[in-house]
Design a protein around this motif. Structure first.
Motif, short mmCIF file in Angstrom:
data_model
loop_
_atom_site.label_atom_id
_atom_site.label_comp_id
_atom_site.label_asym_id
_atom_site.label_seq_id
_atom_site.Cartn_x
_atom_site.Cartn_y
_atom_site.Cartn_z
N LEU A 158 14.12 -16.77 -1.37
CA LEU A 158 14.93 -15.74 -0.72
C LEU A 158 15.94 -15.11 -1.66
O LEU A 158 16.48 -14.05 -1.36
N GLU A 159 16.22 -15.77 -2.77
CA GLU A 159 17.17 -15.26 -3.76
C GLU A 159 16.59 -15.45 -5.15
O GLU A 159 15.82 -16.38 -5.38
N ALA A 160 17.03 -14.60 -6.05
CA ALA A 160 16.59 -14.71 -7.44
C ALA A 160 17.28 -15.89 -8.10
O ALA A 160 18.37 -16.30 -7.70
N LEU A 161 16.64 -16.42 -9.12
CA LEU A 161 17.23 -17.52 -9.87
C LEU A 161 18.25 -16.98 -10.86
O LEU A 161 18.14 -15.85 -11.33
N GLY A 162 19.25 -17.79 -11.16
CA GLY A 162 20.28 -17.37 -12.08
C GLY A 162 21.45 -16.73 -11.36
O GLY A 162 21.46 -16.64 -10.14
N PRO A 163 22.42 -16.30 -12.12
CA PRO A 163 23.59 -15.66 -11.50
C PRO A 163 23.19 -14.36 -10.82
O PRO A 163 22.18 -13.75 -11.15
N MET A 164 24.00 -13.95 -9.83
CA MET A 164 23.67 -12.76 -9.05
C MET A 164 23.84 -11.47 -9.82
O MET A 164 23.55 -10.42 -9.31
N HIS A 165 24.32 -11.54 -11.02
CA HIS A 165 24.45 -10.35 -11.85
C HIS A 165 24.16 -10.73 -13.29
O HIS A 165 24.21 -11.89 -13.66
N ASP A 166 23.85 -9.75 -14.08
CA ASP A 166 23.59 -9.97 -15.50
C ASP A 166 24.56 -9.11 -16.29
O ASP A 166 24.48 -7.88 -16.25
N GLU A 167 25.50 -9.75 -16.98
CA GLU A 167 26.53 -9.01 -17.70
C GLU A 167 25.95 -8.13 -18.79
O GLU A 167 26.44 -7.03 -19.04
N ALA A 168 24.92 -8.59 -19.46
CA ALA A 168 24.33 -7.79 -20.55
C ALA A 168 23.74 -6.50 -20.00
O ALA A 168 23.93 -5.42 -20.58
N VAL A 169 23.05 -6.59 -18.87
CA VAL A 169 22.48 -5.38 -18.26
C VAL A 169 23.60 -4.46 -17.78
O VAL A 169 23.54 -3.25 -17.97
N GLU A 170 24.63 -5.03 -17.17
CA GLU A 170 25.75 -4.22 -16.69
C GLU A 170 26.45 -3.50 -17.84
O GLU A 170 26.83 -2.34 -17.71
N GLN A 171 26.64 -4.18 -18.96
CA GLN A 171 27.29 -3.55 -20.11
C GLN A 171 26.43 -2.45 -20.70
O GLN A 171 26.93 -1.41 -21.10
N GLU A 172 25.12 -2.67 -20.72
CA GLU A 172 24.21 -1.65 -21.25
C GLU A 172 24.20 -0.42 -20.35
O GLU A 172 24.25 0.71 -20.84
N ILE A 173 24.21 -0.63 -19.05
CA ILE A 173 24.25 0.50 -18.12
C ILE A 173 25.56 1.25 -18.24
O ILE A 173 25.59 2.48 -18.26
N ALA A 174 26.66 0.51 -18.36
CA ALA A 174 27.97 1.15 -18.50
C ALA A 174 28.05 1.95 -19.79
O ALA A 174 28.62 3.04 -19.83
N ALA A 175 27.49 1.42 -20.86
CA ALA A 175 27.55 2.12 -22.15
C ALA A 175 26.70 3.39 -22.13
O ALA A 175 27.11 4.42 -22.67
N THR A 176 25.53 3.33 -21.51
CA THR A 176 24.67 4.52 -21.49
C THR A 176 25.15 5.56 -20.49
O THR A 176 24.98 6.75 -20.71
N SER A 177 25.79 5.13 -19.40
CA SER A 177 26.24 6.11 -18.42
C SER A 177 27.56 6.76 -18.83
O SER A 177 27.90 7.83 -18.36
N ALA A 178 28.31 6.11 -19.71
CA ALA A 178 29.58 6.67 -20.15
C ALA A 178 29.38 7.84 -21.11
O ALA A 178 30.22 8.72 -21.22
N MET A 179 28.26 7.84 -21.79
CA MET A 179 28.00 8.86 -22.79
C MET A 179 26.86 9.76 -22.30
O MET A 179 25.78 9.28 -21.99
N PRO A 180 27.10 11.07 -22.20
CA PRO A 180 26.01 11.96 -21.77
C PRO A 180 24.91 12.00 -22.82
O PRO A 180 25.16 11.79 -24.01
N PRO A 181 23.68 12.22 -22.40
CA PRO A 181 22.59 12.27 -23.38
C PRO A 181 22.79 13.42 -24.36
O PRO A 181 23.26 14.50 -24.01
N ALA A 182 22.42 13.17 -25.60
CA ALA A 182 22.58 14.18 -26.65
C ALA A 182 21.43 15.17 -26.59
O ALA A 182 20.29 14.81 -26.33
N THR A 183 21.77 16.42 -26.79
CA THR A 183 20.73 17.45 -26.87
C THR A 183 20.27 17.53 -28.32
O THR A 183 20.99 17.09 -29.22
N PRO A 184 19.10 18.10 -28.58
CA PRO A 184 18.62 18.16 -29.96
C PRO A 184 19.57 18.89 -30.90
O PRO A 184 19.64 18.57 -32.07
#
Length: 189
Positions: A158-184
């Motif tokens: 009924l629940e996933a194994l491990g902690p209910m959140h993954d700090e590495a994934v959260e940090q990666e999402i925060a880092a990519t969403s903070a910076m807008p994508p670069a245009t060519p």
């Protein structure tokens, strides 16, 4: 039967968390009151520090149930990344049983300590010291229920194994969403 237990545990863990939040509010308010009376009015309160300490103890022990239920006290995330997926449930059970052992010791000796200090009073309050010490067995019992519910929910899938959140994934999402994508034409900073 498992669903019934998980529902009851969910309600009890929410209740424990609500009590912890209330105790935190009371403790912070009493701390503010203590500072006001001591430094602004130059007449320190004799009871607020003792009550603030007791409510902080209750806050910590009651909040433990929610943190155990979320897997936040049991998780060392790097171990979950190193252990192969098929053995994660065994790891969760090992960690859970260790936590249950420690919590059982806290309940057992917490009850004895609470009974031992029942004739003593908190300074300036004339209230039995056992009210403050009772946080140990009560909070630990709530946390035991949370650990058992977590293990049952994970064992039933009924629940996933491990902690209910993954700090590495959260940090990666925060880092990519903070910076807008670069245009060519624009270099990324």
């Amino acid at each position: 039967m498992v669903f019934w237990f998980l529902r009851v545990e969910h309600v009890l863990t929410r209740l424990a968390l609500a009590i912890a939040i209330l105790m935190l509010i009371v403790s912070v308010s009493l701390g503010f009151y203590q500072v006001l009376t001591r430094f602004l009015f130059n007449a320190p309160s004799t009871w607020s520090e003792t009550l603030s300490r007791a409510t902080m103890i209750w806050c910590v022990f009651m909040a433990a149930a929610a943190t155990f239920r979320g897997g936040f006290m049991m998780a060392v995330e790097v171990i979950y990344k190193l252990v192969p997926k098929p053995t994660l449930l065994a790891l969760e059970w090992f960690i859970g049983l260790c936590c249950l052992l420690v919590l059982f010791v806290l309940v057992f000796y917490g009850i004895q300590m609470t009974q031992r200090v029942s004739n003593q009073t908190l300074s300036a309050l004339e209230v039995s010291m056992s009210w403050a010490y009772a946080a140990i067995p009560v909070g630990s019992a709530f946390a035991m229920l949370a650990v058992i519910a977590r293990l049952l929910a994970q064992s039933c899938g009924l629940e996933a194994l491990g902690p209910m959140h993954d700090e590495a994934v959260e940090q990666e999402i925060a880092a990519t969403s903070a910076m807008p994508p670069a245009t060519p034409s624009e270099p990324r900073l």
